[in-house]
Scaffold this motif. Structure first.
Motif, PDB file in Angstrom:
ATOM      1  N   ARG A  29       0.790  -1.225   0.000  1.00 58.14           N
ATOM      2  CA  ARG A  29       0.000   0.000   0.000  1.00 58.14           C
ATOM      3  C   ARG A  29       0.821   1.274   0.000  1.00 58.14           C
ATOM      4  NH1 ARG A  29      -5.173  -0.876   3.917  1.00 58.14           N
ATOM      5  NH2 ARG A  29      -6.000  -2.708   2.841  1.00 58.14           N
ATOM      6  N   MET A  30       1.954   1.227  -0.627  1.00 58.32           N
ATOM      7  CA  MET A  30       2.792   2.425  -0.644  1.00 58.32           C
ATOM      8  C   MET A  30       2.061   3.614  -1.261  1.00 58.32           C
ATOM      9  SD  MET A  30       5.650   3.813   0.171  1.00 58.32           S
ATOM     10  CE  MET A  30       7.091   2.757   0.416  1.00 58.32           C
ATOM     11  N   HIS A  31       1.265   3.357  -2.308  1.00 60.33           N
ATOM     12  CA  HIS A  31       0.557   4.478  -2.948  1.00 60.33           C
ATOM     13  C   HIS A  31      -0.447   5.115  -1.994  1.00 60.33           C
ATOM     14  CE1 HIS A  31      -1.476   0.727  -3.560  1.00 60.33           C
ATOM     15  NE2 HIS A  31      -2.555   1.280  -4.052  1.00 60.33           N
ATOM     16  N   TYR A  32      -1.104   4.300  -1.164  1.00 54.12           N
ATOM     17  CA  TYR A  32      -2.024   4.866  -0.177  1.00 54.12           C
ATOM     18  C   TYR A  32      -1.262   5.730   0.820  1.00 54.12           C
ATOM     19  CZ  TYR A  32      -5.832   1.664  -1.482  1.00 54.12           C
ATOM     20  OH  TYR A  32      -6.823   0.997  -2.130  1.00 54.12           O
ATOM     21  N   TYR A  33      -0.114   5.217   1.223  1.00 51.46           N
ATOM     22  CA  TYR A  33       0.693   5.928   2.206  1.00 51.46           C
ATOM     23  C   TYR A  33       1.101   7.300   1.665  1.00 51.46           C
ATOM     24  CZ  TYR A  33       4.380   6.868   5.573  1.00 51.46           C
ATOM     25  OH  TYR A  33       5.157   7.450   6.529  1.00 51.46           O
ATOM     26  N   LEU A  34       1.600   7.307   0.413  1.00 51.37           N
ATOM     27  CA  LEU A  34       2.049   8.562  -0.194  1.00 51.37           C
ATOM     28  C   LEU A  34       0.871   9.498  -0.460  1.00 51.37           C
ATOM     29  CD1 LEU A  34       4.598   7.094  -2.778  1.00 51.37           C
ATOM     30  CD2 LEU A  34       5.140   8.233  -0.620  1.00 51.37           C
ATOM     31  N   ALA A  35      -0.251   8.926  -0.865  1.00 49.25           N
ATOM     32  CA  ALA A  35      -1.422   9.738  -1.192  1.00 49.25           C
ATOM     33  C   ALA A  35      -1.950  10.440   0.057  1.00 49.25           C
ATOM     34  CB  ALA A  35      -2.502   8.862  -1.821  1.00 49.25           C
ATOM     35  N   ASP A  36      -1.996   9.731   1.156  1.00 45.00           N
ATOM     36  CA  ASP A  36      -2.482  10.361   2.389  1.00 45.00           C
ATOM     37  C   ASP A  36      -1.543  11.478   2.844  1.00 45.00           C
ATOM     38  OD1 ASP A  36      -4.953   9.179   2.793  1.00 45.00           O
ATOM     39  OD2 ASP A  36      -4.152   7.475   3.897  1.00 45.00           O
ATOM     40  N   LYS A  37      -0.248  11.269   2.643  1.00 44.13           N
ATOM     41  CA  LYS A  37       0.704  12.332   2.997  1.00 44.13           C
ATOM     42  C   LYS A  37       0.403  13.600   2.185  1.00 44.13           C
ATOM     43  CE  LYS A  37       3.653  10.258   5.832  1.00 44.13           C
ATOM     44  NZ  LYS A  37       3.674  10.673   7.226  1.00 44.13           N
ATOM     45  N   GLU A  38       0.107  13.415   0.907  1.00 49.82           N
ATOM     46  CA  GLU A  38      -0.205  14.579   0.059  1.00 49.82           C
ATOM     47  C   GLU A  38      -1.488  15.252   0.515  1.00 49.82           C
ATOM     48  OE1 GLU A  38      -0.151  14.912  -4.226  1.00 49.82           O
ATOM     49  OE2 GLU A  38       1.216  13.223  -4.336  1.00 49.82           O
ATOM     50  N   ALA A  39      -2.499  14.435   0.827  1.00 46.64           N
ATOM     51  CA  ALA A  39      -3.793  15.000   1.234  1.00 46.64           C
ATOM     52  C   ALA A  39      -3.640  15.820   2.511  1.00 46.64           C
ATOM     53  CB  ALA A  39      -4.816  13.890   1.434  1.00 46.64           C
ATOM     54  N   ALA A  86      -3.326  23.947  -6.001  1.00 43.43           N
ATOM     55  CA  ALA A  86      -2.036  24.154  -5.334  1.00 43.43           C
ATOM     56  C   ALA A  86      -2.186  25.106  -4.151  1.00 43.43           C
ATOM     57  CB  ALA A  86      -1.016  24.700  -6.330  1.00 43.43           C
ATOM     58  N   GLN A  87      -3.045  26.100  -4.315  1.00 43.99           N
ATOM     59  CA  GLN A  87      -3.216  27.094  -3.244  1.00 43.99           C
ATOM     60  C   GLN A  87      -3.933  26.523  -2.036  1.00 43.99           C
ATOM     61  OE1 GLN A  87      -4.986  30.140  -5.622  1.00 43.99           O
ATOM     62  NE2 GLN A  87      -3.074  30.488  -6.735  1.00 43.99           N
ATOM     63  N   LEU A  88      -4.544  25.359  -2.165  1.00 46.46           N
ATOM     64  CA  LEU A  88      -5.115  24.704  -0.980  1.00 46.46           C
ATOM     65  C   LEU A  88      -4.009  24.296  -0.018  1.00 46.46           C
ATOM     66  CD1 LEU A  88      -7.736  22.340  -2.668  1.00 46.46           C
ATOM     67  CD2 LEU A  88      -8.215  24.469  -1.442  1.00 46.46           C
ATOM     68  N   VAL A  89      -2.852  23.966  -0.578  1.00 50.95           N
ATOM     69  CA  VAL A  89      -1.715  23.550   0.248  1.00 50.95           C
ATOM     70  C   VAL A  89      -1.034  24.769   0.842  1.00 50.95           C
ATOM     71  CG1 VAL A  89       0.568  22.470   0.188  1.00 50.95           C
ATOM     72  CG2 VAL A  89      -1.348  21.426  -1.060  1.00 50.95           C
ATOM     73  N   ASP A  90      -0.916  25.809   0.042  1.00 55.84           N
ATOM     74  CA  ASP A  90      -0.179  26.999   0.473  1.00 55.84           C
ATOM     75  C   ASP A  90      -0.655  28.137  -0.430  1.00 55.84           C
ATOM     76  OD1 ASP A  90       1.636  29.066   0.773  1.00 55.84           O
ATOM     77  OD2 ASP A  90       3.415  27.809   0.551  1.00 55.84           O
ATOM     78  N   PRO A  91      -1.248  29.179   0.148  1.00 53.68           N
ATOM     79  CA  PRO A  91      -1.793  30.255  -0.697  1.00 53.68           C
ATOM     80  C   PRO A  91      -0.744  30.880  -1.595  1.00 53.68           C
ATOM     81  CG  PRO A  91      -2.367  30.584   1.626  1.00 53.68           C
ATOM     82  CD  PRO A  91      -1.434  29.429   1.590  1.00 53.68           C
ATOM     83  N   LEU A 137      -1.289  17.615   3.374  1.00 51.78           N
ATOM     84  CA  LEU A 137      -0.719  18.946   3.152  1.00 51.78           C
ATOM     85  C   LEU A 137      -1.826  19.990   3.069  1.00 51.78           C
ATOM     86  CD1 LEU A 137       1.906  18.126   0.378  1.00 51.78           C
ATOM     87  CD2 LEU A 137       2.378  18.566   2.804  1.00 51.78           C
ATOM     88  N   VAL A 138      -2.986  19.568   2.565  1.00 53.75           N
ATOM     89  CA  VAL A 138      -4.112  20.482   2.430  1.00 53.75           C
ATOM     90  C   VAL A 138      -4.808  20.665   3.779  1.00 53.75           C
ATOM     91  CG1 VAL A 138      -6.396  20.778   1.368  1.00 53.75           C
ATOM     92  CG2 VAL A 138      -4.476  19.917   0.000  1.00 53.75           C
ATOM     93  N   ASP A 139      -4.921  19.578   4.506  1.00 54.83           N
ATOM     94  CA  ASP A 139      -5.659  19.598   5.780  1.00 54.83           C
ATOM     95  C   ASP A 139      -5.184  18.371   6.557  1.00 54.83           C
ATOM     96  OD1 ASP A 139      -7.496  19.212   7.816  1.00 54.83           O
ATOM     97  OD2 ASP A 139      -9.273  19.392   6.545  1.00 54.83           O
ATOM     98  N   PRO A 140      -4.611  18.583   7.737  1.00 52.32           N
ATOM     99  CA  PRO A 140      -4.053  17.446   8.493  1.00 52.32           C
ATOM    100  C   PRO A 140      -5.107  16.386   8.798  1.00 52.32           C
ATOM    101  CG  PRO A 140      -3.509  19.553   9.540  1.00 52.32           C
ATOM    102  CD  PRO A 140      -4.436  19.860   8.423  1.00 52.32           C
TER     103      PRO A 140
END
Lengths: 315, 315, 315, 315, 315, 315
Positions: D165-175, F175-180, D177-180
């Motif tokens: 599930r590496m892709h899930y792991y990386l995808a959640d990390k990206e998400a 992109a601005q969702l992560v950082d304005p 960034l928008v909202d913890p």
């Protein structure tokens, strides 16, 4: 004896008697690999390169013809020697090799016929039809990118010269809707330029020759000859993915194919390329090529066409 | 009268004399569309459906055969009437139609031959080779998904029945590396299951029959017949993209093809499907089908194969 | 002292006590990055390159191990020093680093256990299993392209050395259907050759070494070593997309991997490559490599295997 | 007796002693299939459906655990009976099954350990962490579509429940960034919405529930339960490819997963969905579900979380 | 009062004064969403459906116009009431809404101008140009599939009605190479049929209407109206991926668009569809539609065109 | 004379009067090509390169502006000469050319307006907004890879500078969702890094500058200038497909764009690149560039921003 010979499955037969069973795998599945070689002054040009590519196609398709390349070369020379005598002085021959996967026993069964399950091997010749190229070699050809796409290598690889060419057939039909004289320049599934149904395609851009990569095109023997000439002339040659944008904005474009060597392309999708006429890179290459083979290639085409036209109008 | 007849370009000729020029477009480009129909008790089964699909293939390839479907039907019946007399009582015929794009003038030119530029039209028959299917119809076939992928419809559309089949040829070679008796089940470029080189593929899943969509498979005439039977039997039929996972976990799988109607598939990539033997959905379908055509289809195959084997061992 | 040590989360523990909680993220998600280094004459080879690649994998996965590469190097040397004493004179060690994303608090909760949310860091060794490679290093390996495709970099990037390897597992199962000794050579989604589950793959073509690009393969440390050697030997090295056609027609092929350095590949999908035996480019490379490391690499493998075999048969 | 039990390779062991060797294939390759079942009022919910899906995953990966589903069910019940006694009255258990491909002999070799080459089979439990869901079940979750894409089925099929599930792991990390607090909603390679790392995703649109197809998502057991409830409530259910546009314009959205059944999703990529709060379709489903299982699912989560929070703050 | 009014950013202005700053985001980035509604007998048809789709486009692009749909409806009615008075009796209006992302401060800066950073909102009308459709509505249109492909939803979603239409522009240019009167029927990246630059596309096949899915086409308001009519008429309607093969072999084809409702398509890539003239499904739909709106839609187009032509030739 | 001039369709008009009709094709379809040039010390920099790229865009879109590049150059110089007088001493101009496909006759019709069907040609200027870049040029920019993908060249080619930029608009919103303050770095459909909405993107890796290929990016004029500088400085420059992994592990990254020349990128998806500050390759390039143009580029930006800030706070 006024008829050319054809080599077919171990025998030399008169051309009028050279045919395939309707249940040959070449007919039934298009499971066929092939080559086309030409003569210059009635001598075969780069035959070894063609046979060597044929052997790569055979290896890829796992067909075992039980003949060596040397055997094929010998047959080829014999055919040319014989058949060239039927040409006029200025004529040249095209020589075709093709190998199919044999015959389909199921279909052959009823008639009490003995199907051959080993590959069908055929070598035959034809006079180069200069009249087809004379106008284009002077004014340039018109290529059109159809909506039909090239078959990708994970289906079957374009580095093999094969005869399952339905996509070429459909693509040319589409191109001719734009201009009955146009040929298709197929795009691959990603929209990159590949090749025409009979030739490699190249552009000249800021002094360099740019070619599609071999991921989606045939490694043409004439293309290889052209690269050698470019190297000698100091013209840089690069391979990269090419898009239609770059063709529309190229300085020159041309196709490369055994029967006519090099053909200028002056229109793409109805738009002029560069100045809309054969350009300096084309000219340098075709002159060097003519020198290499000892034949003025363009002149041979133009005069050959004229002779043919005179013959057919009875003059 | 001991030889079957073949219809070729307007004439009925003995099978031993039915052949194509080496420069026929079917040979040179695989630019060929085709159909296969079979007889039940020596009468053609769903001939109209086959001819109607042929006309769709012709329209797609823009080939104009200048004959009506009625003409083709008449020729077909005539051939079957004649050729069936050469079969033993229990034999059946396969009937093939194929049309190529004509002949290549360039290649024909030298021999002073007159190339035909209108399409080549051929109709011929063969005795159904029951011996090829007898074992599989009882024990089930083995399919293997090769690395070679199916040609996508934007290159040429699988809804046409065509003969540019190099990918099928290569795919079957790969499948046979796993098991010489296996056939390839090609995946499309997205990894969805499509079809074999000769048949539609289907699975049974929780009481339903599931089929790939027609985006990447031939709309088989036998497949259509099977759908009709399923409807009559109250077995739900759905089309959707199928992946290998679902084949490995199906309750049953089978292929559908004109010459044998329905064949159980009991292994995929070496693994057993369901209980590893022909299942109840297969059985209900083949029985209903046998009833429809008035022939015990499985029995005909098994006994036909036995008869052939006895004949060949001289008993 | 009869047991090797393992470094696990800050401690040196005996191998028999080195284990992960069942709720470690490495177990639960395969969220693990890793490295494998080997010794030559019991000294670690290119450890810095391996640790530097590990740090790139960590950066990509945003795992913070709170240790410097120097710390890891120190631990690695300590382990090798200790564990190598358990080998016989001719033995060599493989050294593995792996880092997981820590433990899953949810799963740990019930038992009153304290889950560690910082990454799990482990370093351990194993004796190089020469017996696995002895036959292949002499006769060449057999690779098979399965229908399973390599995971593309937009899912997770193959430039990271990771342990979410389900596709490798499934691909090798498919390859073994063809030959129990074969390994999978995975194609990418476009049908380009990538790598095996344990090694980089390369071909030799007209005197050059050709490699897939780093868009779909691991930048192997041994691959880099091999490129250095090729440069010293004056053998051109190029990267480009490679298709199966080119592998089937290569002069030579080989894989490159840390534990055995270089392995000839003499068969692809059942077909012989080149002359079907280790070729001159392989030979030049392996000799130069042996010279660099001061060990006859092939001989070490062959004799190591023989010794192991004698040991196990009790001689 | 204060410690939960874990089933591991044929034995019941205390949780604190349940661990995997560092050379288990689950650790080394993520070659693991898994299931998660939950209790309602301490009884396992739809255990048969989970075990049946496990058996499909095992078939796909060709792992043979040499146990029947009945054996697994028996072990599962035994574990739950034992471990549930450790819960407070209102607690519920999650039950995990996982199977790895065994151990890697090579890595085990040095320590004189005997690697197990048959699959590793483990069953364990954990108390459902209501506190993780309480806020979201009331206010709705926030999903973000990351640039990382879901692994396509031609690499490994999402219909199997796996742990690579590496892709899930990386995808959640990206998400995050928008909202913890956000989770990733992965797109497939064509840009269609698939699933989150832990749940199926659905939208409500003009009175219907719309789901991605099973070509790129897990056939969730809770999803199936939800479909049953929707059918009973007369809410139409359709499967089709869904794009982000349709999520942004949905009336409602929710995820479906074993531990919490149904979770409203009220934000996508920072934008409110519908009215930005749990909607009527969600409400009807969760109420019907609560009725089916005899537990007010939302209330259980909210009160369970409160209890846990009070416990941890020492009240 | 001889000039139509235009609503622009809060004001009603005469058409000749309605313009955008050269630094409007609609000009600079094509970051614009839009709608087109028409009148029947001078009353707006399905305005609510259009405004509701506009609100979905706005939500997708995150533009906040700070007006309610009711406000927009009021403005729309006001404009139509005013501007319709300028039409002759038989004329009808097209009504356009468009919203851009505002103005670019950077570009506005120099002139001391105050750029508006809130969205630009414009509503305007135009007389329906019946003369453009009269011939096609009788004889049928000609569509051509160009090599240019439709933008996929993971770039921007076709379910939004937008004005970043460079691909449409290029595609129509290509189609006009085949026939100056032809329009482009764009294929998606997989070769499926999508839509034209101004209309939805549908085929009739064995009594059913078949439409591309909404994954790659606009959910047309007229398309929805047509589906309602088909339902009333008992004509089955299905959505599925359509390939060019199926268009070439359809019984009928037509496009669906707000200004003309329904247009027969009788040629595709130069080939006739069905019988090459408007067919019975088209006829039933257009008659039902005419009945619904109380206008003979075809007649209105034909006579409107005639009137216009007479006017322009001064009769 | 206090207002800048704008060239619009053959006339010089005051900026406040430069606008497009709401039915201009640039507004209606985004069918617009464009260029941006800047001044250094009030002289246009590489104007010929920009105009030459404009002519390639025009050729691709088949727009004929009936003006020579020399005409455009003359107008450009005239505008700059005039408008630069409105700047303060340290200010610089941006110069924009854009060409749309003309006006839509249909929409223009009602108001009795005469639509122009020849292309709209506009040239205008703006003062370079140094204040937008001052902070980033010192600390580095933050780029984010959104889920929205770049439009592929088979839809419309990124080698043309166009204004159908809805994907850029949507990508930047994500992109601005992560950082304005972040901008989007778009990936192509295969997950390769392409460009931002306003700049080319490059990384520095082991002493080389690595760039995406021109298959999916604009051939930036500043990028070309930068390549020239790199060549002079002996810094190797290579083009290849770049994935996010390589950006996260790059030594440095930067963007290249006409208005600011070169901008360091120090964060990608929230993670620091290299040491998280402008690196030595950036520094060498910007210094060489400053030398070439006779302006300290960074200083000009920083001081220009400060001046602007002081002006706006009234000091």
């Amino acid at each position: 004896m006024t008829e050319p010979l054809v080599y077919l499955n171990g025998k030399m037969v008169p051309a009028s008697q050279a045919h395939l069973a309707i249940y040959d795998m070449g007919v039934v599945m298009g499971a066929t690999v092939t080559e086309m070689t030409r003569t210059f002054r009635k001598h075969l040009y780069r035959l070894d390169d063609h046979l060597s590519r044929l052997s790569r196609s055979l290896r890829y398709t796992r067909m075992d013809i039980r003949m060596s390349l040397a055997d094929l070369a010998k047959i080829s020379l014999e055919l040319v020697t014989h058949n060239a005598r039927l040409l006029d002085d200025a004529g040249e021959l095209g020589l075709i090799h093709f190998v199919t996967a044999g015959e389909v026993p199921t279909y052959a069964g009823m008639a009490g016929l003995q199907p051959r399950t080993t590959p069908t091997v055929c070598v035959h010749t034809f006079p180069l039809p200069f009249e087809l190229w004379a106008r284009k070699v002077q004014a340039g050809a018109h290529l059109v990118t159809p909506s039909i796409r090239h078959v990708p290598p994970q289906c079957y690889d374009p580095k093999m010269k094969y005869r399952s060419r339905m996509h070429y057939y459909l693509a040319d039909k589409e191109a001719q809707l734009v201009d009955p004289d146009a040929a298709a320049l197929l795009l691959d599934l990603d929209g990159n330029v590949t090749e025409t149904s009979g030739a490699n395609f190249l552009i000249a851009e800021r002094g360099s020759i740019v070619s599609p990569t071999l991921a989606n095109t045939l490694p043409g023997v004439s293309r290889a000859a052209m690269i050698e000439l470019a190297t000698q002339l100091g013209i840089p040659f690069v391979e990269r993915d090419i898009q239609v944008f770059s063709v529309m904005n190229a300085d020159e474009a041309f196709t490369c194919s055994t029967p006519y060597c090099l053909m200028p392309v002056t229109r793409i999708n109805g738009a002029w390329i560069g100045e809309g006429k054969p350009g300096p890179v084309f000219r340098r290459l075709i002159e060097a090529w003519s020198q290499e083979v000892g034949v003025d290639i363009e002149k041979q085409i133009i005069e050959g066409a004229k002779r043919r036209s005179e013959a057919s109008t009875g003059r």
